[in-house]
Design an enzyme around this catalytic site. Structure first.
Site: not given
Ligand code: AHR
Length: 489
Positions: A173, A293
């Site tokens: 990110e 994710e």
């Molecule tokens: O999974 C929690 C958070 O969500 C992670 O650290 C990040 O990559 C995303 O914004």
């Protein structure tokens, strides 16, 4: 009436087992109080790693594990996590609760965990606050077989032979918590960092560039334009929130259920549209979209640290997982790696712990039931679904996917999104003559039923006898709010 057609003799691609991957960050109680107990704990462990968790995850089938973040990855300095534990420097976990991280779980412990689980490691390196040298040395420390300052250090820390690692993320990110970069700036950084992530001693890295989120197609476009040919995968993140009004994992109304599933189904459109952007540069889909994710994001359980993202998990989350996997199967040519956030005690976890106790969530059971699809051939199929309507939300009531495994068994996974009504399906299965049908179902008495430490088996898979198959004619009666996996063998 819902209709389903499956051509069991027409494979359309492979469902890569790596879409069943996991993500575990130094966040809340995922690592500490999750996997890691330390060697002196009274909780049974192997070199500090909890035995009950390893056993449960192995049974469910965990093909890869992404670590150490997440946002944490871009403030993690790996050298702080090696050497004698009592001498490792401490740091503040600024993203997640501002707690002190003692670095007791580091590179050696992570690889030990992966070896105990029999899973492939996926490391995400630090671009946001790290250096090219630091990332280069981490790869060298882990994979180089010769003599060098990094391998001397590894040997001094007790590991003679290098480990193998394929999946390597170059930042996380970086448009947000990983450095607030613009796509052009990150793309240049990606090129720089990735250059120094070397293939040592026969180890071949699969470099994954930080990708987009939700419907930001520009980030995908810039990364493909500037980095295609230099990356092996492009990441993507999508969280489907927590319903319309309620942000609680367990206290919600039917409208939140419907809203949650409608949001989860958006994965289909997002993946399709990001894939279309990628097709412009990569029509053969040689670079996968790595959905590293995904999952539901509810409010933290009352009384827990808000920075720890600890949430309960109900049959609603099981439906989120089921429809998401059906979407990944549909897009199996482009989506070949994915990681649910996160494995233990954080967000849409598969395992929750409380001291010595451990429970399996409804999401765990979906992973377990769906593991039959891992590395199976996705089958050509079509569905015509009735609608499930709740107030202003309308979604297809049934989601489905089908695959054939190496032994020739066909598996069909079906989700009934309807909170109240059973759904009947009439189908045709071509190319599976004379086969018998059996099944497993996951459902619950209410839309918010979850497993608790007092009632750990309130939601658990049961044998399913609601399907028949005669001369290729399939009928299924799906209970309300259910996930079903059929086997035709
Ligand atoms: O999974 C929690 C958070 O969500 C992670 O650290 C990040 O990559 C995303 O914004």
């Amino acid at each position: 009436m819902n209709k389903l057609w499956i051509n069991a003799d027409q494979p359309v691609g492979t469902i890569d087992k790596h879409v069943y991957g996991h993500f575990s960050e130094h966040l809340g109680r995922c690592i500490y109080d999750g996997y890691w107990t330390g060697e002196k704990s009274s909780i049974p462990n192997t070199r500090g790693i909890r035995n009950d968790i390893v056993k449960a995850l192995k049974k469910m089938g965990i093909p890869n594990l992404r670590w150490p973040g997440g946002c944490f990855a871009d403030e993690y300095h790996w050298m702080d996590g090696i050497g004698p534990r009592n001498q490792r420097p401490k740091m503040i976990n600024t993203h997640w609760g501002g707690v002190v991280e003692n670095n007791h779980f580091g590179t050696h412990e992570f690889f030990d965990l992966c070896e105990q689980l029999g899973t492939e490691p996926y490391i995400c390196g630090n671009v946001g606050s790290g250096t090219v040298q630091e990332m280069q040395q981490w790869v060298e420390y882990i994979t180089f077989d010769g003599k060098s300052p990094m391998t001397d250090l590894r040997r001094k820390n007790g590991r003679e032979k290098p480990w193998k690692i394929k999946f390597w993320g170059v930042g996380n990110e970086n448009w947000g918590c990983g450095g607030s970069m613009r796509p052009e700036y990150y793309a240049d950084n990606y090129r720089r960092y990735a250059t120094y992530c070397r293939n040592f001693s026969g180890n071949q890295l699969f470099r994954i560039a930080c990708g987009s989120w939700n419907d930001n197609y520009n980030w995908t476009d810039v990364l493909m334009r500037e980095c295609y040919g230099r990356m092996q995968g492009l990441s993507y993140h999508f969280y489907c929130g927590s319903g319309k009004n309620s942000r609680s994992a367990t206290q919600f109304e039917e409208i939140d259920w419907a809203w949650q599933l409608k949001t989860a189904l958006q994965m289909d459109e997002f993946v399709a549209r990001h894939s279309t952007v990628m097709d412009k540069y990569d029509p053969q889909a040689s670079v996968p979209l790595v959905v590293d994710e995904w999952g539901a994001w509810h409010a933290c359980e009352p009384g827990t640290n808000p920075g720890f993202l600890y949430q309960q998990n109900s049959i609603r989350d099981a439906l989120v997982a089921g429809v998401t996997f059906n979407i990944f199967h549909k897009h199996c040519k482009r989506v070949r790696i994915a990681n649910i956030a996160q494995t233990i005690n954080v967000l849409q976890a598969v395992v929750l712990t409380e001291g010595k106790k451990m429970i399996l969530t409804p999401t765990y059971h979906v992973f377990d039931m769906f593991q039959v699809h891992q590395d199976a051939a996705a089958l050509n199929m079509a569905i015509e679904s009735d609608n499930y309507v709740c107030q202003d939300v309308t979604v297809p009531a049934v989601s489905a996917s089908a695959s054939k495994d190496a032994a020739g068994k066909v598996h069909v996974s079906l989700c009934n999104l309807d909170a109240d009504k059973a759904q009947e399906i009439s189908g045709l299965v071509r190319g599976a003559d004379g086969a018998k049908i059996t099944g497993t179902v996951l459902t619950a008495p209410a839309i918010n039923t979850c497993n608790t430490f007092d009632k750990p088996n309130a939601v658990k898979p049961q044998d399913f006898d609601g399907a028949t198959l005669k001369a290729g004619k399939l009928t299924v009666k799906l209970p309300p709010r259910s996930v079903v996996v059929l086997e035709i063998a």
